[in-house]
Design a protein around this motif. Sequence first.
Motif, PDB file in Angstrom:
ATOM      1  N   ARG A  62       0.840  -1.200   0.000  1.00  0.00           N
ATOM      2  CA  ARG A  62       0.000   0.000   0.000  1.00  0.00           C
ATOM      3  C   ARG A  62       0.872   1.246   0.000  1.00  0.00           C
ATOM      4  NH1 ARG A  62      -4.868  -1.582   0.198  1.00  0.00           N
ATOM      5  NH2 ARG A  62      -5.516  -3.381   1.370  1.00  0.00           N
ATOM      6  N   ASN A  63       0.302   2.310  -0.547  1.00  0.00           N
ATOM      7  CA  ASN A  63       0.935   3.630  -0.498  1.00  0.00           C
ATOM      8  C   ASN A  63      -0.157   4.658  -0.214  1.00  0.00           C
ATOM      9  OD1 ASN A  63       3.710   2.938  -1.525  1.00  0.00           O
ATOM     10  ND2 ASN A  63       2.468   2.223  -3.223  1.00  0.00           N
ATOM     11  N   HIS A  64       0.167   5.650   0.575  1.00  0.00           N
ATOM     12  CA  HIS A  64      -0.808   6.700   0.897  1.00  0.00           C
ATOM     13  C   HIS A  64      -0.051   8.005   1.099  1.00  0.00           C
ATOM     14  CE1 HIS A  64      -4.590   8.249   2.584  1.00  0.00           C
ATOM     15  NE2 HIS A  64      -3.790   8.991   3.301  1.00  0.00           N
ATOM     16  N   HIS A  65      -0.315   8.961   0.226  1.00  0.00           N
ATOM     17  CA  HIS A  65       0.348  10.267   0.310  1.00  0.00           C
ATOM     18  C   HIS A  65      -0.658  11.318   0.773  1.00  0.00           C
ATOM     19  CE1 HIS A  65       3.099   8.057  -2.284  1.00  0.00           C
ATOM     20  NE2 HIS A  65       4.015   8.944  -1.962  1.00  0.00           N
ATOM     21  N   MET A  66      -0.252  12.107   1.730  1.00  0.00           N
ATOM     22  CA  MET A  66      -1.098  13.173   2.280  1.00  0.00           C
ATOM     23  C   MET A  66      -0.425  14.515   2.008  1.00  0.00           C
ATOM     24  SD  MET A  66      -3.902  13.813   3.936  1.00  0.00           S
ATOM     25  CE  MET A  66      -4.326  12.246   4.644  1.00  0.00           C
ATOM     26  N   LEU A  67      -1.194  15.465   1.504  1.00  0.00           N
ATOM     27  CA  LEU A  67      -0.674  16.799   1.238  1.00  0.00           C
ATOM     28  C   LEU A  67      -0.921  17.719   2.426  1.00  0.00           C
ATOM     29  CD1 LEU A  67      -1.951  17.199  -2.406  1.00  0.00           C
ATOM     30  CD2 LEU A  67       0.407  16.864  -1.668  1.00  0.00           C
ATOM     31  N   GLY A  68       0.041  18.586   2.669  1.00  0.00           N
ATOM     32  CA  GLY A  68      -0.091  19.607   3.695  1.00  0.00           C
ATOM     33  C   GLY A  68      -0.211  20.978   3.039  1.00  0.00           C
ATOM     34  N   GLN A  69       0.368  21.982   3.688  1.00  0.00           N
ATOM     35  CA  GLN A  69       0.258  23.330   3.139  1.00  0.00           C
ATOM     36  C   GLN A  69       0.894  23.409   1.760  1.00  0.00           C
ATOM     37  OE1 GLN A  69       1.818  22.512   5.981  1.00  0.00           O
ATOM     38  NE2 GLN A  69       3.503  23.875   6.440  1.00  0.00           N
ATOM     39  N   HIS A  70       0.293  24.246   0.947  1.00  0.00           N
ATOM     40  CA  HIS A  70       0.718  24.412  -0.439  1.00  0.00           C
ATOM     41  C   HIS A  70       0.872  25.905  -0.671  1.00  0.00           C
ATOM     42  CE1 HIS A  70       0.243  22.484  -4.657  1.00  0.00           C
ATOM     43  NE2 HIS A  70       1.019  23.521  -4.723  1.00  0.00           N
ATOM     44  N   LEU A  71       2.100  26.347  -0.763  1.00  0.00           N
ATOM     45  CA  LEU A  71       2.388  27.766  -0.959  1.00  0.00           C
ATOM     46  C   LEU A  71       2.769  28.005  -2.415  1.00  0.00           C
ATOM     47  CD1 LEU A  71       4.490  28.216   2.270  1.00  0.00           C
ATOM     48  CD2 LEU A  71       2.096  28.829   1.927  1.00  0.00           C
ATOM     49  N   ILE A  72       2.152  29.000  -3.036  1.00  0.00           N
ATOM     50  CA  ILE A  72       2.392  29.286  -4.452  1.00  0.00           C
ATOM     51  C   ILE A  72       2.716  30.766  -4.593  1.00  0.00           C
ATOM     52  CG2 ILE A  72       1.430  29.240  -6.782  1.00  0.00           C
ATOM     53  CD1 ILE A  72      -0.582  27.115  -5.681  1.00  0.00           C
ATOM     54  N   ASP A  73       3.800  31.051  -5.290  1.00  0.00           N
ATOM     55  CA  ASP A  73       4.234  32.417  -5.565  1.00  0.00           C
ATOM     56  C   ASP A  73       4.171  32.643  -7.073  1.00  0.00           C
ATOM     57  OD1 ASP A  73       5.406  34.937  -5.564  1.00  0.00           O
ATOM     58  OD2 ASP A  73       7.441  34.163  -5.282  1.00  0.00           O
ATOM     59  N   PHE A  74       3.184  33.394  -7.521  1.00  0.00           N
ATOM     60  CA  PHE A  74       3.047  33.714  -8.944  1.00  0.00           C
ATOM     61  C   PHE A  74       4.013  34.845  -9.280  1.00  0.00           C
ATOM     62  CE2 PHE A  74      -0.919  31.666  -7.902  1.00  0.00           C
ATOM     63  CZ  PHE A  74      -1.166  30.877  -9.016  1.00  0.00           C
ATOM     64  N   VAL A  75       4.955  34.582 -10.175  1.00  0.00           N
ATOM     65  CA  VAL A  75       5.919  35.615 -10.568  1.00  0.00           C
ATOM     66  C   VAL A  75       5.523  36.264 -11.884  1.00  0.00           C
ATOM     67  CG1 VAL A  75       7.824  34.646  -9.241  1.00  0.00           C
ATOM     68  CG2 VAL A  75       7.493  33.919 -11.612  1.00  0.00           C
ATOM     69  N   SER A  76       4.625  35.646 -12.609  1.00  0.00           N
ATOM     70  CA  SER A  76       4.033  36.228 -13.816  1.00  0.00           C
ATOM     71  C   SER A  76       2.725  35.485 -14.048  1.00  0.00           C
ATOM     72  CB  SER A  76       4.967  36.079 -15.021  1.00  0.00           C
ATOM     73  OG  SER A  76       4.974  34.753 -15.501  1.00  0.00           O
ATOM     74  N   GLU A  77       2.013  35.854 -15.099  1.00  0.00           N
ATOM     75  CA  GLU A  77       0.743  35.159 -15.358  1.00  0.00           C
ATOM     76  C   GLU A  77       0.958  33.740 -15.885  1.00  0.00           C
ATOM     77  OE1 GLU A  77      -0.529  36.802 -19.747  1.00  0.00           O
ATOM     78  OE2 GLU A  77      -1.134  37.963 -17.995  1.00  0.00           O
ATOM     79  N   ASP A  78       2.189  33.404 -16.262  1.00  0.00           N
ATOM     80  CA  ASP A  78       2.464  32.074 -16.809  1.00  0.00           C
ATOM     81  C   ASP A  78       3.563  31.307 -16.072  1.00  0.00           C
ATOM     82  OD1 ASP A  78       0.547  32.280 -18.869  1.00  0.00           O
ATOM     83  OD2 ASP A  78       1.938  33.459 -20.091  1.00  0.00           O
TER      84      ASP A  78
END
Length: 164
Positions: A62-78
Amino acid sequence: MSADRFAIIDLAALYMRGLDRLDGALLEAQFWPDARCEYGVFSGGPADFAAFCMEMLKEHRRNHHMLGQHLIDFVSEDEAFGEVYYQAYHRVFDHSGAPRDLFIAGRYVDRYERRAGAWKIAYRSELVDWVRDDPASDAIVGVTPFIMGERKPADPLYNREAMR
């Protein structure tokens, strides 16, 4: 930018589903074909990375992955950079065949690109913050009638007709 943020967060969730359900095509699809994957134990492109993961994880029960905080820094629209915390559980077996519970926790450090309106991972590096390896301790599973998660296509997730 909230739609863009959710599109990037979905990449992480689908990446984890690919790992847990042993769905290499789904895992690979979260990356641009020319992306770079740096994991210490693996360095290369997404197609080879997905194949590496499927081969490595197939020996796990078995495998089980859990996500925690997700921080995203947009430096441009793409283009955006991100940090995603994770905790991964793996049911593995030692050299004698005894089951073990392996826990790995850390962070993904990412760069995302939007091309033709779609966000995907352009670079991913896995950083490990801690590891724990213990004897298996889930005897209750054998005596309690749980519906157990499985791999693709046996997992109930893939049987939408049964949910109607």
